[in-house]
Enzyme design. Structure first.
Site, short mmCIF file in Angstrom:
data_model
loop_
_atom_site.label_atom_id
_atom_site.label_comp_id
_atom_site.label_asym_id
_atom_site.label_seq_id
_atom_site.Cartn_x
_atom_site.Cartn_y
_atom_site.Cartn_z
N CYS A 134 9.75 -0.13 7.90
CA CYS A 134 9.79 0.95 8.89
C CYS A 134 11.19 1.04 9.51
O CYS A 134 11.71 2.14 9.72
CB CYS A 134 8.73 0.71 9.97
SG CYS A 134 7.05 0.78 9.33
N CYS B 96 -0.74 10.07 -4.39
CA CYS B 96 -0.81 9.68 -2.98
C CYS B 96 -1.67 8.43 -2.87
O CYS B 96 -2.75 8.36 -3.46
CB CYS B 96 -1.43 10.83 -2.18
SG CYS B 96 -1.87 10.41 -0.48
N CYS C 76 3.25 4.09 5.13
CA CYS C 76 3.98 2.92 4.67
C CYS C 76 5.19 3.37 3.85
O CYS C 76 5.03 3.69 2.69
CB CYS C 76 3.05 2.04 3.84
SG CYS C 76 3.74 0.46 3.35
N CYS D 167 -1.61 6.05 2.48
CA CYS D 167 -1.12 4.99 3.36
C CYS D 167 -1.23 5.37 4.83
O CYS D 167 -0.95 4.54 5.70
CB CYS D 167 0.32 4.61 3.00
SG CYS D 167 1.51 5.96 3.18
N CYS E 25 -2.40 20.45 -0.93
CA CYS E 25 -1.55 19.99 -2.04
C CYS E 25 -1.12 21.15 -2.94
O CYS E 25 -1.91 22.04 -3.26
CB CYS E 25 -2.32 18.97 -2.86
SG CYS E 25 -1.33 18.23 -4.19
N CYS F 255 2.79 15.00 5.14
CA CYS F 255 3.89 14.70 4.22
C CYS F 255 4.21 15.91 3.34
O CYS F 255 5.37 16.15 3.00
CB CYS F 255 3.55 13.52 3.32
SG CYS F 255 3.28 11.97 4.20
N HIS G 57 -5.25 16.76 0.26
CA HIS G 57 -5.87 17.47 -0.86
C HIS G 57 -6.01 18.96 -0.56
O HIS G 57 -5.83 19.80 -1.43
CB HIS G 57 -7.24 16.83 -1.12
CG HIS G 57 -7.94 17.34 -2.33
ND1 HIS G 57 -7.49 17.15 -3.61
CD2 HIS G 57 -9.12 18.05 -2.45
CE1 HIS G 57 -8.34 17.70 -4.48
NE2 HIS G 57 -9.33 18.25 -3.79
N CYS H 9 -4.89 9.35 -7.58
CA CYS H 9 -4.47 9.99 -6.32
C CYS H 9 -5.57 9.88 -5.27
O CYS H 9 -6.73 10.19 -5.52
CB CYS H 9 -4.13 11.45 -6.56
SG CYS H 9 -3.49 12.24 -5.08
N CYS I 26 0.87 -1.24 8.90
CA CYS I 26 0.56 -2.63 9.30
C CYS I 26 0.27 -2.73 10.79
O CYS I 26 -0.74 -3.31 11.19
CB CYS I 26 1.71 -3.55 8.92
SG CYS I 26 2.06 -3.59 7.16
N CYS J 67 -2.66 18.00 -11.64
CA CYS J 67 -3.28 17.15 -10.61
C CYS J 67 -3.25 15.67 -11.01
O CYS J 67 -3.48 15.32 -12.17
CB CYS J 67 -4.72 17.59 -10.38
SG CYS J 67 -5.62 16.50 -9.28
N CYS K 189 7.59 -6.01 6.32
CA CYS K 189 8.64 -6.10 5.31
C CYS K 189 9.92 -5.45 5.81
O CYS K 189 10.88 -5.31 5.05
CB CYS K 189 8.19 -5.42 4.02
SG CYS K 189 8.03 -3.62 4.20
N CYS L 33 5.60 11.84 -2.17
CA CYS L 33 5.06 11.12 -3.33
C CYS L 33 4.60 12.07 -4.44
O CYS L 33 5.04 11.97 -5.58
CB CYS L 33 3.90 10.22 -2.89
SG CYS L 33 4.43 8.93 -1.74
FE1 SF4 Z 1 -5.68 16.45 -4.61
FE2 SF4 Z 1 -4.04 14.47 -5.37
FE3 SF4 Z 1 -4.70 16.36 -7.11
FE4 SF4 Z 1 -3.08 16.91 -5.02
S1 SF4 Z 1 -2.62 15.55 -6.76
S2 SF4 Z 1 -4.80 18.16 -5.78
S3 SF4 Z 1 -4.00 15.60 -3.43
S4 SF4 Z 1 -6.15 14.88 -6.14
#
Ligand code: SF4
Length: 372
Positions: free
Chosen positions: A61, A296, A197, A299, A238, A277, A235, A268, A154, A262, A58, A289
């Protein structure tokens, strides 16, 4: 012939020092290497040819790259290397552009960047450029390349097009499966996958600087991704993990009391996602994100998009190597029954997939039968 005009006079030693410092930080390498990086960058100006091919994509990138306000990406691509062929960015078109491609391939020793998946069905007729199947163009360009860098999901694994009927594959992988379609032209050349992505331009810059300086690629994981960028579990790192552990999940987007909780119940895929990220950030280091209140979608993973769809929905089955399809709701119900702590999801997923250990990738890559 350079398709893009270079601007070496605009670059000062101060620019190179800045670029070297940033690149070393990106790669997690010591700043004591800075003089060596600076020297390599100064000596490479306009000398390292790059061919950038676009297939079933697309153009996201490329958009991600050129929309970066951070000067690093454009400095490296437009002022340091010699970008010989890029269908979207180059001024030349038609026969002139194809001549540039042919000439660069004949000279050899270039970096080959691939954007977009490569459809193999129907002998590649789902994506042709100038009347030629993209798979044949990739094959020709890979033969004389010094290194190959598939960018985005991709080109790395097939990405979103893999869920369609075109047998869209990445350069090395069809999802989690290693295929061998280009093995004969790849030989021992390094192949560095930079999924997500779209592509995060900083990751490409760091790989190019590493290559220019050391003539090698940084350490890679089983899916040929640099560990410096993909060796972390979302995770585990996060900022909402405390809410996961405490059982505070967003269920109502309109409830201000749930702000920052969460996003697992909103679909997620952070527990299955390995990338940086959360610390690298996007949009010129504005957010990413989850920070922007979006689950999330993993990707960065070879399962994206097909095995993780529909995205943004909690109820989904995921296909796991050696296990088959697993209902995640049942997994979560099991977790709730055996442990109050959110850390249990990592343990369960680890046992199911064999892909995770202490937040690090430990997966084995399945290999397909060699194709003719
Ligand atoms: Fe885990 Fe997603 Fe919750 Fe963050 S938002 S703690 S990555 S499940």
């Amino acid at each position: 012939m350079h398709v893009l005009s270079l601007r070496p006079p605009e670059l000062t030693r101060r620019d190179f020092v800045k670029l070297a410092s940033a690149s070393l930080a990106l790669l997690g390498l010591s700043q004591t290497l800075r003089p060596r990086v600076v020297k390599a960058l100064e000596e490479s100006v306009g000398k390292t040819p790059v061919i950038w091919l676009e297939g079933q994509d697309c153009c996201g990138c490329t958009e991600s790259l050129v929309n970066s306000l951070e000067p690093l990406a454009t400095t490296v691509l437009l002022d340091t290397i010699s970008l010989r062929y890029h269908e979207t960015l180059m001024a030349a078109s038609g026969h002139q552009s194809e001549e540039a491609l042919t000439k660069t391939i004949a000279e050899g020793g270039y970096l080959l960047v691939i954007e977009g998946s490569i459809p193999l069905a129907e002998d590649g007729l789902f994506c042709t450029v100038g009347g030629r199947p993209f798979k044949d163009i990739v094959r020709d360009a890979a033969r004389n390349a010094a290194a190959i860098v598939p960018v985005g999901s991709c080109a790395s694994f097939g990405g979103i097009p893999r869920s369609g009927p075109t047998d869209a594959v990445g350069y090395l992988f069809r999802g989690t499966q290693r295929h061998h379609y280009f093995d004969d032209v790849t030989g021992n050349k390094p192949v560095i996958n930079l999924p997500t992505c779209p592509l995060h331009s900083e990751r490409l810059v760091a790989v190019i600087v590493h290559y220019l300086t050391f003539s090698t690629v940084p350490p890679l994981d089983h899916f040929n991704r640099p560990l410096a960028f993909y060796g972390y579990n979302q995770h585990e790192n996060c900022e909402r993990r405390g809410h996961f552990d405490a059982g505070r999940f967003v269920t109502d987007w309109g409830d201000p009391a749930q702000q920052g909780w969460c996003l697992y119940l909103k679909g997620c895929r952070g527990p299955w996602s390995s990338q940086d990220c959360w610390k690298r950030l996007w949009n010129n280091r504005t957010n990413y994100c989850i920070q922007a209140n979006t689950p999330c979608v993993a990707c960065s993973e070879p399962e994206f998009y097909e095995s993780f769809s529909p995205i943004y929905e909690r109820q989904f089955d995921v296909k796991l190597p050696g296990v088959g399809r697993v209902n995640i709701d049942k997994v979560m119900a099991t977790i709730a029954g055996v442990a109050a702590g959110g850390a249990a999801i990592d343990i369960v997923v680890s046992r199911l997939t064999g892909r995770w250990k202490n937040g690090n990738k430990v997966e084995e890559v399945k290999t397909e039968e060699k194709e003719g």
